[in-house]
Motif scaffolding. Structure first.
Motif, PDB file in Angstrom:
ATOM      1  N   THR A 149       0.845  -1.190   0.000  1.00 54.48           N
ATOM      2  CA  THR A 149       0.000   0.000   0.000  1.00 54.48           C
ATOM      3  C   THR A 149       0.885   1.245   0.000  1.00 54.48           C
ATOM      4  O   THR A 149       2.037   1.223   0.435  1.00 54.48           O
ATOM      5  N   GLY A 150       0.322   2.321  -0.497  1.00 50.99           N
ATOM      6  CA  GLY A 150       1.078   3.571  -0.565  1.00 50.99           C
ATOM      7  C   GLY A 150       0.189   4.764  -0.260  1.00 50.99           C
ATOM      8  O   GLY A 150      -1.030   4.706  -0.412  1.00 50.99           O
ATOM      9  N   HIS A 151       0.808   5.846   0.180  1.00 52.69           N
ATOM     10  CA  HIS A 151       0.104   7.099   0.427  1.00 52.69           C
ATOM     11  C   HIS A 151       1.145   8.203   0.512  1.00 52.69           C
ATOM     12  O   HIS A 151       2.355   7.946   0.597  1.00 52.69           O
ATOM     13  N   LEU A 152       0.681   9.439   0.469  1.00 52.05           N
ATOM     14  CA  LEU A 152       1.597  10.571   0.370  1.00 52.05           C
ATOM     15  C   LEU A 152       2.616  10.638   1.512  1.00 52.05           C
ATOM     16  O   LEU A 152       3.812  10.825   1.251  1.00 52.05           O
ATOM     17  N   PRO A 153       2.225  10.517   2.795  1.00 54.37           N
ATOM     18  CA  PRO A 153       3.242  10.581   3.854  1.00 54.37           C
ATOM     19  C   PRO A 153       4.319   9.501   3.723  1.00 54.37           C
ATOM     20  O   PRO A 153       5.494   9.760   4.008  1.00 54.37           O
ATOM     21  N   ARG A 154       3.934   8.309   3.288  1.00 51.13           N
ATOM     22  CA  ARG A 154       4.926   7.252   3.074  1.00 51.13           C
ATOM     23  C   ARG A 154       5.883   7.631   1.949  1.00 51.13           C
ATOM     24  O   ARG A 154       7.103   7.433   2.044  1.00 51.13           O
ATOM     25  N   PHE A 155       5.340   8.185   0.887  1.00 50.53           N
ATOM     26  CA  PHE A 155       6.179   8.576  -0.238  1.00 50.53           C
ATOM     27  C   PHE A 155       7.121   9.711   0.148  1.00 50.53           C
ATOM     28  O   PHE A 155       8.275   9.751  -0.277  1.00 50.53           O
TER      29      PHE A 155
END
Length: 268
Positions: free
Chosen positions: A106-112
Motif C-alpha cells: 500500500t502507498g500514500h503521500l506521507p509514506r512517499f
C-alpha cells in the motif's frame, strides 16, 4: 449501495473496515510496462524505513532526481532519462513504495514523502528534481531543506492534492467517514497532517525556479491548477495539446523544458 455498505461495515467492525479500506483505496496498480531499458542503465536497491526501493541510474555528472506518480513507475522516464544523460547529467529515478520493483503493498503521500526524504540523504547533493503527476505533490509536501532552492520540472502535476483525493473517494461512493478514519491513522503514524499539504501554496513560496509542462486536455490532473500556479510570475508554464497525462513524458516539450532549466541564468 457502496456507501451504505461501507458505513455499516465501519459501524459494526471499525478495525476490520479500516484494514479493508486501506487495502482497497491505498493499493496502487502495478501495470506491466514492457519498456526497453536504455543502454547503460544501472539498477540498485536502496534500503529505507519504507522498505527496499529500486533505483535506476543513467549517465554521468550532476544528478537530477526523477519521481513518478500514483500507479506509475520509473520506466516511464526512460526516454527523458536518455535525454538527460545525453546533456551530461545523471538521471536517477526510483519506484515509490508499492510501485514498480520496490517493496510494499500500500502507498500514500506521507509514506512517499518519508521515502523521498531518506533517498535525498542517501544520494547526496542533487542538481534538480523532475516529477510526474502525484510526484509533484510529494515533492512539494516534503520539508527537506535542500528542496527550496532546487529547480523543479513538474510534468502534469497534481497541485490541488487534498480536494482531488477526497473528490475521488466521494465519486467512488465509498464512505468518507471511513476514509477519514484511515487518514487519521496515517497522520498519527507519520506525524504528517493532510491539512499541511498544500502543493500550490508551497510552489508559490519557493525560492528556486520551477517550470511546469502540462497538457490542456489532461483528464487526471487539472490544467487549470497549473494556470493558477503560473499567475505568480515566477513559475513558468508550457501548455501542450493532444499529449494527455502519460504520453507527455516522452515529448519534445518536456525535453525542451529540461534544456531550459539547465541553462545558466541570464545576467542583468
Amino acid at each position: 449501495m457502496l456507501g451504505l455498505g461501507t458505513r455499516l461495515h465501519h459501524a459494526l467492525a471499525p478495525a476490520h473496515a479500516k484494514r479493508t479500506a486501506s487495502k482497497l483505496l491505498l493499493t496502487p496498480q502495478r501495470p506491466d510496462r514492457d519498456t526497453p531499458a536504455p543502454a547503460g542503465l544501472v539498477q540498485q536497491a536502496v534500503h529505507t524505513r519504507e522498505g527496499t526501493l529500486m533505483s535506476y541510474r543513467l549517465g554521468k555528472g550532476p544528478v537530477w532526481l526523477l519521481m513518478h506518480g500514483w500507479s506509475g513507475s520509473a520506466s516511464q522516464f526512460y526516454p527523458l532519462m536518455s535525454h538527460i544523460a545525453a546533456q551530461g547529467f545523471t538521471a536517477l529515478a526510483y519506484d515509490h513504495p508499492a510501485h514498480g520493483q520496490s517493496e510494499g503493498h500500500t502507498g500514500h503521500l506521507p509514506r512517499f514523502v518519508r521515502a523521498f526524504d531518506e533517498l535525498l540523504e542517501r544520494v547526496g547533493p542533487i542538481e534538480g528534481v523532475i516529477t510526474h503527476s502525484m510526484g509533484g505533490a510529494v515533492t512539494l509536501a516534503s520539508q527537506h531543506p535542500a528542496l527550496d532552492r532546487l529547480p523543479l520540472l513538474l510534468i502534469s502535476p497534481v497541485l490541488d492534492y487534498v480536494p482531488q483525493l477526497y473528490g475521488m473517494v466521494a465519486r467512488s461512493g465509498y464512505s468518507i467517514r471511513l476514509f477519514d478514519a484511515v487518514v487519521k491513522e496515517i497522520e498519527q503514524e507519520y506525524q504528517h497532517p493532510l491539512s499541511t499539504v498544500d502543493p500550490l501554496g508551497r510552489l508559490v513560496s519557493r525560492t528556486g525556479q520551477a517550470l511546469i509542462v502540462h497538457d490542456e486536455e489532461d483528464r487526471f490532473a487539472p490544467h487549470q491548477d497549473s494556470l493558477r500556479a503560473a499567475q505568480d510570475g515566477r513559475t513558468r508554464l508550457v501548455s501542450t495539446r493532444g499529449l494527455g497525462h502519460g504520453r507527455i513524458l516522452a515529448s519534445p516539450p518536456v525535453f525542451a523544458a529540461f534544456d531550459q532549466l539547465i541553462q545558466p541564468p541570464v545576467q542583468a
